[in-house]
Scaffold this active site. Sequence first.
Site, PDB file in Angstrom:
ATOM      1  N   HIS A   1       0.839  -1.214   0.000  1.00 18.80           N
ATOM      2  CA  HIS A   1       0.000   0.000   0.000  1.00 18.80           C
ATOM      3  C   HIS A   1       0.874   1.266   0.000  1.00 18.80           C
ATOM      4  O   HIS A   1       0.604   2.213   0.738  1.00 18.80           O
ATOM      5  CB  HIS A   1      -0.999  -0.031   1.165  1.00 18.80           C
ATOM      6  CG  HIS A   1      -0.372  -0.076   2.536  1.00 18.80           C
ATOM      7  ND1 HIS A   1      -0.915  -0.773   3.584  1.00 18.80           N
ATOM      8  CD2 HIS A   1       0.749   0.506   3.033  1.00 18.80           C
ATOM      9  CE1 HIS A   1      -0.171  -0.617   4.657  1.00 18.80           C
ATOM     10  NE2 HIS A   1       0.853   0.167   4.349  1.00 18.80           N
TER      11      HIS A   1
ATOM     12  N   HIS B   1      -1.899   4.701   9.604  1.00 16.08           N
ATOM     13  CA  HIS B   1      -0.549   5.160   9.930  1.00 16.08           C
ATOM     14  C   HIS B   1      -0.629   6.438  10.762  1.00 16.08           C
ATOM     15  O   HIS B   1      -0.161   7.503  10.350  1.00 16.08           O
ATOM     16  CB  HIS B   1       0.257   5.406   8.657  1.00 16.08           C
ATOM     17  CG  HIS B   1       0.395   4.190   7.766  1.00 16.08           C
ATOM     18  ND1 HIS B   1      -0.636   3.702   7.000  1.00 16.08           N
ATOM     19  CD2 HIS B   1       1.454   3.384   7.520  1.00 16.08           C
ATOM     20  CE1 HIS B   1      -0.210   2.641   6.306  1.00 16.08           C
ATOM     21  NE2 HIS B   1       1.047   2.421   6.608  1.00 16.08           N
TER      22      HIS B   1
ATOM     23  N   HIS C   1      10.214  -3.915   3.863  1.00 14.36           N
ATOM     24  CA  HIS C   1      10.669  -2.517   3.821  1.00 14.36           C
ATOM     25  C   HIS C   1      10.936  -2.023   5.233  1.00 14.36           C
ATOM     26  O   HIS C   1      10.353  -2.510   6.193  1.00 14.36           O
ATOM     27  CB  HIS C   1       9.723  -1.580   3.063  1.00 14.36           C
ATOM     28  CG  HIS C   1       8.334  -1.379   3.613  1.00 14.36           C
ATOM     29  ND1 HIS C   1       7.427  -2.395   3.810  1.00 14.36           N
ATOM     30  CD2 HIS C   1       7.673  -0.244   3.965  1.00 14.36           C
ATOM     31  CE1 HIS C   1       6.269  -1.897   4.245  1.00 14.36           C
ATOM     32  NE2 HIS C   1       6.401  -0.589   4.361  1.00 14.36           N
TER      33      HIS C   1
ATOM     34  N   GLU D   1       3.988  -5.443   8.489  1.00 18.17           N
ATOM     35  CA  GLU D   1       2.668  -5.222   7.862  1.00 18.17           C
ATOM     36  C   GLU D   1       2.140  -6.488   7.190  1.00 18.17           C
ATOM     37  O   GLU D   1       0.931  -6.628   6.983  1.00 18.17           O
ATOM     38  CB  GLU D   1       2.741  -4.078   6.832  1.00 18.17           C
ATOM     39  CG  GLU D   1       2.941  -2.704   7.452  1.00 18.17           C
ATOM     40  CD  GLU D   1       2.989  -1.584   6.425  1.00 18.17           C
ATOM     41  OE1 GLU D   1       2.806  -0.423   6.826  1.00 18.17           O
ATOM     42  OE2 GLU D   1       3.215  -1.849   5.215  1.00 18.17           O
TER      43      GLU D   1
HETATM   44  C1  DHB Z   1       6.170   3.326   2.175  1.00 13.93           C
HETATM   45  C2  DHB Z   1       5.559   2.089   2.361  1.00 13.93           C
HETATM   46  C3  DHB Z   1       4.526   1.942   3.282  1.00 13.93           C
HETATM   47  O1  DHB Z   1       3.905   0.749   3.543  1.00 13.93           O
HETATM   48  C4  DHB Z   1       4.072   3.035   4.004  1.00 13.93           C
HETATM   49  O2  DHB Z   1       3.037   2.868   4.844  1.00 13.93           O
HETATM   50  C5  DHB Z   1       4.677   4.276   3.822  1.00 13.93           C
HETATM   51  C6  DHB Z   1       5.729   4.417   2.914  1.00 13.93           C
HETATM   52  C7  DHB Z   1       7.279   3.512   1.185  1.00 13.93           C
HETATM   53  O3  DHB Z   1       7.786   2.527   0.646  1.00 13.93           O
HETATM   54  O4  DHB Z   1       7.610   4.661   0.906  1.00 13.93           O
HETATM   55 FE    FE Z   2       2.451   1.005   5.393  1.00 13.07          FE
END
Ligand code: DHB
Ligand code: FE
Length: 282
Positions: free
Chosen positions: A13, A60, A194, A241
């Site tokens: 997302h 978030h 990530h 996540e």
């Molecule tokens: C990014 C990914 C995410 O899941 C998020 O909530 C905010 C930023 C990103 O890769 O920039």
């Molecule tokens: Fe996220």
Amino acid sequence: MPAQLIGGIGTSHVPAVGAAIDHGRQDEPYWAPYFEKIEPARQWMADKSPDVCLVVYNDHASAFSLELIPTFALGVAAQFAPADEGYGPRQVPAADGHPELAWHLAESLILDHFDMTIVNEMTIDHGCTVPLSVVYGQPEAWPCKLIPLCVNVIQYPAPTGQRCYDLGGAIRRALDSWPGNERVAILGTGGMSHQLQGERAGLINAEFDVAFLDRIVDDPAGQAAVEHHEYLREAGSEGIELVMWMVMRGALDANVREVYRAHHIPTSNTSNGLLVLENADS
Ligand code: DHB
Ligand code: FE
């Protein structure tokens, strides 16, 4: 006839994906390869045209501040407007809810020992609006009703993958006991690997992500047993996540058909995954 679960989708997302869509940048060299890959999933959604999307995502710190952190929260409102995440709300339609089905879910889940927080009013941030954009593109109005289900994965302690998987099973029982005949899709969002902060910011682990995609299809019970520290170590602080994909998987049958898979590295800071599943017997 009960509600019909037409399938499940797992998708990242990433907010930059929403920005690329909103600002018409899909054809730029950075974005074109990603948007090409998601086309079959959009086609599947168009063909299946669910009446309701149950979107499992994490807020978030947009709708909920750190003053109040529900582990599981279910939106029962009639409408959900996009959140202002600091740069104005995304210019996407507000989503109509399905209060009757959402209240049925709340009742069934709580009586089934999942103590949901009931949310009468909330905005939806990129965690929810980006997956809608991923599967629907840029319609004038979202072609489905929305039931948002938020999972806390931003403040320790997050629920375990097992708990999320079991919640999916309870969602399925709730859908099976709903007297309407709505066609429902469930989306599990977030991930894949990530990390947006700290010493390992920028971490991506493609090997872990591909193994996760394999295992969530064929061995979901095994994947459900994977503990937080493994997600954190292997997939980074935001890789946690991925437990939200387990809610989606838990709602489906034990045996599923993998309709489509895409994996693209990177979008923004994230290893971007997309998975479309149907119950094998459907
Ligand atoms: C990014 C990914 C995410 O899941 C998020 O909530 C905010 C930023 C990103 O890769 O920039
Ligand atoms: Fe996220």
